[in-house]
Design a protein around this motif. Structure first.
Motif, PDB file in Angstrom:
ATOM      1  N   VAL A 116      76.505  50.180  29.034  1.00 12.37           N
ATOM      2  CA  VAL A 116      76.026  48.848  29.104  1.00 12.37           C
ATOM      3  C   VAL A 116      77.100  47.934  28.535  1.00 12.37           C
ATOM      4  O   VAL A 116      77.661  48.208  27.664  1.00 12.37           O
ATOM      5  N   ILE A 117      77.360  46.937  29.468  1.00 10.81           N
ATOM      6  CA  ILE A 117      78.298  45.979  29.256  1.00 10.81           C
ATOM      7  C   ILE A 117      77.660  44.671  28.819  1.00 10.81           C
ATOM      8  O   ILE A 117      77.058  44.031  29.605  1.00 10.81           O
ATOM      9  N   LEU A 118      78.085  44.158  27.526  1.00  8.91           N
ATOM     10  CA  LEU A 118      77.327  42.917  27.161  1.00  8.91           C
ATOM     11  C   LEU A 118      78.409  41.914  26.765  1.00  8.91           C
ATOM     12  O   LEU A 118      79.491  42.275  26.167  1.00  8.91           O
ATOM     13  N   ARG A 119      78.540  40.630  27.750  1.00  9.43           N
ATOM     14  CA  ARG A 119      79.245  39.715  27.428  1.00  9.43           C
ATOM     15  C   ARG A 119      78.490  38.352  27.074  1.00  9.43           C
ATOM     16  O   ARG A 119      77.751  38.031  28.223  1.00  9.43           O
ATOM     17  N   PRO A 120      79.040  37.778  26.168  1.00  7.13           N
ATOM     18  CA  PRO A 120      78.476  36.236  26.045  1.00  7.13           C
ATOM     19  C   PRO A 120      79.327  35.293  26.947  1.00  7.13           C
ATOM     20  O   PRO A 120      80.089  35.489  27.377  1.00  7.13           O
ATOM     21  N   ALA A 121      78.452  34.166  27.214  1.00  5.88           N
ATOM     22  CA  ALA A 121      78.933  33.168  27.795  1.00  5.88           C
ATOM     23  C   ALA A 121      80.435  32.533  27.515  1.00  5.88           C
ATOM     24  O   ALA A 121      81.335  32.537  28.494  1.00  5.88           O
ATOM     25  N   THR A 122      80.776  32.489  26.080  1.00  4.83           N
ATOM     26  CA  THR A 122      82.037  32.277  25.810  1.00  4.83           C
ATOM     27  C   THR A 122      82.195  33.230  24.602  1.00  4.83           C
ATOM     28  O   THR A 122      81.263  33.648  23.762  1.00  4.83           O
ATOM     29  N   PRO A 123      83.609  33.569  24.309  1.00  6.75           N
ATOM     30  CA  PRO A 123      83.844  34.549  23.121  1.00  6.75           C
ATOM     31  C   PRO A 123      83.003  33.933  21.960  1.00  6.75           C
ATOM     32  O   PRO A 123      83.179  32.767  21.394  1.00  6.75           O
ATOM     33  N   LEU A 124      82.702  34.939  21.121  1.00  6.81           N
ATOM     34  CA  LEU A 124      82.094  34.719  19.699  1.00  6.81           C
ATOM     35  C   LEU A 124      83.018  35.303  18.529  1.00  6.81           C
ATOM     36  O   LEU A 124      83.960  36.071  18.984  1.00  6.81           O
ATOM     37  N   PHE A 125      83.224  34.246  17.592  1.00  6.27           N
ATOM     38  CA  PHE A 125      84.044  34.616  16.638  1.00  6.27           C
ATOM     39  C   PHE A 125      83.517  35.265  15.285  1.00  6.27           C
ATOM     40  O   PHE A 125      82.508  34.687  14.840  1.00  6.27           O
ATOM     41  N   GLY A 126      83.861  36.463  14.859  1.00  6.41           N
ATOM     42  CA  GLY A 126      83.040  36.991  13.883  1.00  6.41           C
ATOM     43  C   GLY A 126      83.715  38.250  13.167  1.00  6.41           C
ATOM     44  O   GLY A 126      84.753  38.855  13.790  1.00  6.41           O
ATOM     45  N   ARG A 127      83.513  38.375  11.881  1.00  2.00           N
ATOM     46  CA  ARG A 127      84.167  39.777  11.305  1.00  2.00           C
ATOM     47  C   ARG A 127      83.073  40.790  11.453  1.00  2.00           C
ATOM     48  O   ARG A 127      83.737  42.064  11.621  1.00  2.00           O
ATOM     49  N   TYR A 128      81.889  40.648  11.744  1.00  2.00           N
ATOM     50  CA  TYR A 128      80.927  41.844  11.839  1.00  2.00           C
ATOM     51  C   TYR A 128      80.487  41.772  13.340  1.00  2.00           C
ATOM     52  O   TYR A 128      79.779  40.921  13.776  1.00  2.00           O
ATOM     53  N   VAL A 129      80.093  42.896  13.905  1.00  5.58           N
ATOM     54  CA  VAL A 129      79.176  43.086  15.044  1.00  5.58           C
ATOM     55  C   VAL A 129      78.012  44.099  14.415  1.00  5.58           C
ATOM     56  O   VAL A 129      78.378  45.347  14.063  1.00  5.58           O
ATOM     57  N   ASP A 162      88.368  41.056   9.518  1.00  2.00           N
ATOM     58  CA  ASP A 162      88.714  39.928   9.620  1.00  2.00           C
ATOM     59  C   ASP A 162      88.207  39.174  10.700  1.00  2.00           C
ATOM     60  O   ASP A 162      87.394  39.899  11.521  1.00  2.00           O
ATOM     61  N   ILE A 163      87.991  37.854  11.029  1.00  2.00           N
ATOM     62  CA  ILE A 163      87.575  37.217  12.115  1.00  2.00           C
ATOM     63  C   ILE A 163      88.326  37.419  13.328  1.00  2.00           C
ATOM     64  O   ILE A 163      89.377  37.211  13.225  1.00  2.00           O
ATOM     65  N   ILE A 164      87.709  37.815  14.434  1.00  2.00           N
ATOM     66  CA  ILE A 164      88.383  38.144  15.649  1.00  2.00           C
ATOM     67  C   ILE A 164      87.372  37.281  16.768  1.00  2.00           C
ATOM     68  O   ILE A 164      86.280  37.111  16.677  1.00  2.00           O
ATOM     69  N   PRO A 165      88.076  37.107  17.932  1.00  2.00           N
ATOM     70  CA  PRO A 165      87.321  36.756  19.097  1.00  2.00           C
ATOM     71  C   PRO A 165      86.610  37.951  19.772  1.00  2.00           C
ATOM     72  O   PRO A 165      87.464  38.975  20.067  1.00  2.00           O
ATOM     73  N   ILE A 166      85.265  37.785  19.991  1.00  2.00           N
ATOM     74  CA  ILE A 166      84.591  39.035  20.688  1.00  2.00           C
ATOM     75  C   ILE A 166      84.170  38.705  22.048  1.00  2.00           C
ATOM     76  O   ILE A 166      83.353  37.626  22.152  1.00  2.00           O
ATOM     77  N   SER A 167      84.770  39.045  23.177  1.00  2.00           N
ATOM     78  CA  SER A 167      84.228  38.536  24.348  1.00  2.00           C
ATOM     79  C   SER A 167      83.356  39.705  25.180  1.00  2.00           C
ATOM     80  O   SER A 167      82.807  39.490  26.480  1.00  2.00           O
ATOM     81  N   GLU A 168      83.231  41.002  24.854  1.00  2.00           N
ATOM     82  CA  GLU A 168      82.692  41.996  25.216  1.00  2.00           C
ATOM     83  C   GLU A 168      82.551  43.307  24.391  1.00  2.00           C
ATOM     84  O   GLU A 168      83.239  43.448  23.611  1.00  2.00           O
ATOM     85  N   VAL A 169      81.127  43.839  24.431  1.00  2.00           N
ATOM     86  CA  VAL A 169      80.813  44.914  23.722  1.00  2.00           C
ATOM     87  C   VAL A 169      80.334  46.000  24.646  1.00  2.00           C
ATOM     88  O   VAL A 169      79.241  45.744  25.568  1.00  2.00           O
ATOM     89  N   ILE A 170      80.665  47.287  24.655  1.00  2.00           N
ATOM     90  CA  ILE A 170      80.136  48.416  25.700  1.00  2.00           C
ATOM     91  C   ILE A 170      79.565  49.277  24.859  1.00  2.00           C
ATOM     92  O   ILE A 170      80.204  49.630  23.857  1.00  2.00           O
TER      93      ILE A 170
END
Length: 247
Positions: free
Chosen positions: A216-229, A160-168
């Motif tokens: 490695v911590i990756l953060r966009p300027a604002t959360p991205l919304f999507g189903r897939y990473v 499902d589409i989720i807000p993504i604010s950080e990927v480690i």
């Protein structure tokens, strides 16, 4: 084995405990998880002092490497660098140990994972990246190779589409991280793709090369919304990742 009093205390505790602030340390929430005893190996350090449940958490806070702890008999703490997601489900719940993690809730254990071709047919599988636990074992680190027309890649599907604010991302625990943990792009999209993720939004990138177990911590300027990473190498070669968290 835990005393009956300690088991009763653990049963009544909420899933999250709040430690009082102490000088030089912030207020920290610890979340209760169940972990199989087999995960507690060489990485465990038993403190020599008699410590209460709350004091154990404070001791863990003072060690940068400590990610998980449990109050043990007789009134000591077991501290470990083990990464455990709040949503981790033990494969053997009978006899699992009540522990506390300082890691924040994340989505990865909800995800299905696909990838380019695995370098090892029966070990170091992509499922290791979404099982919610990591112990610094090289066999937990999934490795994939490039394939015709595409660089090496992993794709997480959250259903499902989720807000993504950080990927480690955590690099593998040996010197091969120099070769296999580099030139990485992480993107977010809403349609399933395979090997070509140019239509996805860029969340962040890491050029590297990585050091063993580098986080490695990756953060966009604002959360991205999507189903897939997507996690993809942008140059020739294999891609190996030890641990992934998505928040």
């Amino acid at each position: 084995m835990y005393s009956s009093v300690l088991w009763a205390c653990m049963a009544l505790c909420a899933c999250e405990i709040l430690l009082p602030p102490v000088e030089g340390e912030d207020l920290t929430a610890w979340r209760r998880v169940l972990v199989e005893s087999s995960w507690f190996k060489e990485s465990v350090i038993r403190t020599p002092k008699n410590l209460s449940l709350i004091s154990c958490g404070l001791v863990c806070m003072r060690h940068d490497w400590c990610n998980l702890w449990r109050h043990d008999e007789p009134s000591a703490c077991l501290l470990t660098s083990l990464f455990v997601s709040v949503s981790y489900q033990p494969s053997q719940p009978d006899g699992a140990l009540p522990c506390y993690t300082g890691r924040k809730p994340e989505f990865t254990t909800r995800a299905a994972i696909t990838s380019s071709v695995h370098y090892h047919a029966n070990i170091k599988q992509g499922s290791n990246l979404v099982d919610g636990i990591y112990s610094s074992d090289i066999y937990d680190a999934s490795i994939v190779d490039q394939e015709s027309g595409a660089f090496a890649w992993f794709l997480l599907d959250f259903g499902d589409i989720i807000p993504i604010s950080e990927v480690i991302l955590v690099a593998q625990p040996n010197i091969n991280s120099y070769h296999y943990f580099r030139d990485i792009e992480v993107r977010v999209g809403n349609t399933q793709a395979s090997g070509n993720f140019a239509s996805y939004l860029m969340l962040g990138s890491f050029t590297g090369p990585g050091d063993p177990e580098q986080i490695v911590i990756l953060r966009p300027a604002t959360p991205l919304f999507g189903r897939y990473v997507s996690i993809q190498r942008t140059t020739d070669g294999m891609l190996q990742i030890a641990h992934v968290e998505v928040r």
